[in-house]
Design a protein around this motif. Structure first.
Motif, PDB file in Angstrom:
ATOM      1  N   ARG A  81       0.843  -1.199   0.000  1.00  0.00           N
ATOM      2  CA  ARG A  81       0.000   0.000   0.000  1.00  0.00           C
ATOM      3  C   ARG A  81       0.875   1.245   0.000  1.00  0.00           C
ATOM      4  O   ARG A  81       1.754   1.408   0.853  1.00  0.00           O
ATOM      5  CB  ARG A  81      -0.859  -0.021   1.269  1.00  0.00           C
ATOM      6  CG  ARG A  81      -1.811   1.141   1.413  1.00  0.00           C
ATOM      7  CD  ARG A  81      -2.378   1.189   2.810  1.00  0.00           C
ATOM      8  NE  ARG A  81      -1.334   1.403   3.812  1.00  0.00           N
ATOM      9  CZ  ARG A  81      -1.515   1.365   5.115  1.00  0.00           C
ATOM     10  NH1 ARG A  81      -2.704   1.077   5.603  1.00  0.00           N
ATOM     11  NH2 ARG A  81      -0.523   1.587   5.959  1.00  0.00           N
ATOM     12  N   SER A 108      -1.326  -4.206   4.546  1.00  0.00           N
ATOM     13  CA  SER A 108      -2.008  -3.113   5.260  1.00  0.00           C
ATOM     14  C   SER A 108      -1.271  -2.895   6.576  1.00  0.00           C
ATOM     15  O   SER A 108      -0.036  -2.839   6.573  1.00  0.00           O
ATOM     16  CB  SER A 108      -3.487  -3.500   5.440  1.00  0.00           C
ATOM     17  OG  SER A 108      -4.203  -2.528   6.142  1.00  0.00           O
ATOM     18  N   GLU A 125      -8.224  -1.079   2.200  1.00  0.00           N
ATOM     19  CA  GLU A 125      -8.561  -2.507   2.261  1.00  0.00           C
ATOM     20  C   GLU A 125      -9.838  -2.795   1.479  1.00  0.00           C
ATOM     21  O   GLU A 125      -9.950  -3.809   0.792  1.00  0.00           O
ATOM     22  CB  GLU A 125      -8.729  -2.950   3.720  1.00  0.00           C
ATOM     23  CG  GLU A 125      -7.423  -2.936   4.511  1.00  0.00           C
ATOM     24  CD  GLU A 125      -7.552  -3.583   5.883  1.00  0.00           C
ATOM     25  OE1 GLU A 125      -8.694  -3.908   6.291  1.00  0.00           O
ATOM     26  OE2 GLU A 125      -6.512  -3.748   6.557  1.00  0.00           O
ATOM     27  N   ILE A 137      -5.631 -10.087   3.125  1.00  0.00           N
ATOM     28  CA  ILE A 137      -5.114  -8.832   3.670  1.00  0.00           C
ATOM     29  C   ILE A 137      -4.165  -9.140   4.828  1.00  0.00           C
ATOM     30  O   ILE A 137      -4.508  -9.911   5.729  1.00  0.00           O
ATOM     31  CB  ILE A 137      -6.271  -7.916   4.121  1.00  0.00           C
ATOM     32  CG1 ILE A 137      -7.054  -7.442   2.873  1.00  0.00           C
ATOM     33  CG2 ILE A 137      -5.747  -6.714   4.917  1.00  0.00           C
ATOM     34  CD1 ILE A 137      -8.315  -6.685   3.162  1.00  0.00           C
ATOM     35  N   ARG A 139      -2.106  -7.624   7.958  1.00  0.00           N
ATOM     36  CA  ARG A 139      -2.096  -6.475   8.859  1.00  0.00           C
ATOM     37  C   ARG A 139      -0.973  -6.624   9.876  1.00  0.00           C
ATOM     38  O   ARG A 139      -1.189  -7.102  10.997  1.00  0.00           O
ATOM     39  CB  ARG A 139      -3.430  -6.378   9.597  1.00  0.00           C
ATOM     40  CG  ARG A 139      -4.611  -6.008   8.718  1.00  0.00           C
ATOM     41  CD  ARG A 139      -5.843  -6.000   9.579  1.00  0.00           C
ATOM     42  NE  ARG A 139      -6.929  -5.250   8.995  1.00  0.00           N
ATOM     43  CZ  ARG A 139      -8.061  -4.988   9.639  1.00  0.00           C
ATOM     44  NH1 ARG A 139      -8.230  -5.434  10.881  1.00  0.00           N
ATOM     45  NH2 ARG A 139      -9.010  -4.291   9.071  1.00  0.00           N
ATOM     46  N   VAL A 196      -8.086 -12.186   6.683  1.00  0.00           N
ATOM     47  CA  VAL A 196      -7.371 -11.002   7.160  1.00  0.00           C
ATOM     48  C   VAL A 196      -6.444 -11.488   8.261  1.00  0.00           C
ATOM     49  O   VAL A 196      -6.913 -11.975   9.289  1.00  0.00           O
ATOM     50  CB  VAL A 196      -8.347  -9.940   7.717  1.00  0.00           C
ATOM     51  CG1 VAL A 196      -7.578  -8.737   8.245  1.00  0.00           C
ATOM     52  CG2 VAL A 196      -9.346  -9.518   6.644  1.00  0.00           C
TER      53      VAL A 196
END
Ligand SMILES: NC(=O)c1ccc[n+]([C@@H]2O[C@H](COP(=O)([O-])OP(=O)(O)OC[C@H]3O[C@@H](n4cnc5c(N)ncnc54)[C@H](OP(=O)(O)O)[C@@H]3O)[C@@H](O)[C@H]2O)c1
Length: 289
Positions: A81, A108, A125, A137, A139, A196
């Motif tokens: 990102r 992310s 996202e 995703i 994190r 996620v």
């Protein structure tokens, strides 16, 4: 040992954006080490991509005209990102151009919902979730690599000081190589679509404990200088300043303190500790015996 890939048939082609970065570089190396993966190393400066087995590929968030060529025939894309205000729109536009069957793995940040439903990180996202692609995703917490990055804390640490704004909170620092290992599985293996993953190191460390470990590895005292948020963001402007300030607010609220076992669940290997990371980092660490 090389393991076979399960994405698509034939030779899977994977675009790694940010291939010269902290997660992109180790990810590209892991992908090359797998049997029969065509690894495209995306960079805004492709002439400087020099990783064995990786095809340098022009990819810049500032040059949408080049996205079609960069994503042509890809089976999977790793998206770092971009930390800029238009990131959600840029990601959505890139995914519009990306072959529909391609898997997407987005880098992310931990506890990204903190910024609220209309915030920037959740919107980035959402651009991936709403793209029509299979997605995963990631994190992660703060990367251990900030201690050896001259854009972050390498130079002050070399001078014996870690300036940081923690407000007494702890962080579950993660080795970027562990993020890369999770990304590699998500890009090429089954079973990660729609997941996620909150990714952290094995323990949450206070800043006093962090500087103790930095000192031990450096063989000299590294002192913590606790900053206010205003002091921590000094020298930055605009969106970068807002994002940085929010990040330190989140540090102080404990957003990066929660420890998960996602690295081990996905890769089968426990996440590396800060002590282990520092033991094989270059100078100024790994000098003490
Ligand atoms: N650092 C942390 O502790 C941390 C923690 C959690 C989440 N994150 C997130 O992880 C992401 C990466 O952060 P990072 O600071 O660690 O950076 P990084 O991955 O080490 O480096 C950023 C990458 O962006 C690429 N880049 C720069 N300008 C570009 C452009 N115009 N178009 C395409 N690519 C460009 C650079 O490669 P080229 O110059 O080769 O293009 C570089 O590889 C960010 O979204 C950040 O918020 C970071």
């Amino acid at each position: 040992m090389k393991s076979p890939s399960s994405v698509g048939a034939g030779t899977p082609r994977v675009l790694v954006t940010g291939v010269r970065g902290k997660t992109g570089m180790p990810l590209a190396r892991l992908l090359v080490a797998r049997a029969g993966v065509d690894v495209l190393g995306g960079s805004s400066n492709p002439g400087s991509v020099d990783i064995d087995g990786v095809r340098p590929t022009a990819f810049s968030w500032d040059d949408p005209a080049g996205w079609k060529a960069a994503t042509e025939g890809v089976d999977a894309v790793y998206i770092v990102r971009p930390d800029r205000a238009d990131a959600p729109d840029l990601i959505a536009a890139l995914l519009d151009e990306t072959p529909t069957g391609a898997r997407i793995v987005l880098l992310s940040e931990q506890d990204a919902d903190y910024m609220g439903a209309d915030g920037w990180a959740p919107r980035a996202e959402r651009a991936v979730r709403d793209s029509g692609h299979a997605w995963t995703i990631l994190r992660p917490s703060w990367f251990m690599q900030v201690f050896i990055d001259p854009r972050f804390y390498l130079n002050p640490i070399a001078d014996g000081e870690l300036p940081f704004s923690s407000g007494g909170a702890s962080l579950a620092w993660i080795d970027a190589r562990d993020i890369a290992a999770v990304a590699e599985r998500a890009l090429l293996n089954e079973g990660h679509a729609g997941q996620v993953y909150e990714l952290t190191g094995p323990e949450a460390l206070s800043l006093p404990r962090t500087v103790e470990l930095l000192s031990g590895a450096a063989g000299r005292t590294v002192t913590l200088r606790e900053l206010t948020i205003d002091e921590a963001v000094e020298g930055t402007t605009g969106f970068e300043r807002e994002l940085f300030a929010l990040t330190f607010e989140r540090v102080r609220a404990g957003s990066f303190a929660e420890v998960t076992d996602s690295v081990e669940r996905v890769t089968g290997q426990p996440a590396r500790s800060l002590r282990a990371f520092l033991a094989d980092a270059g100078p100024p660490f790994a000098q003490a015996t």
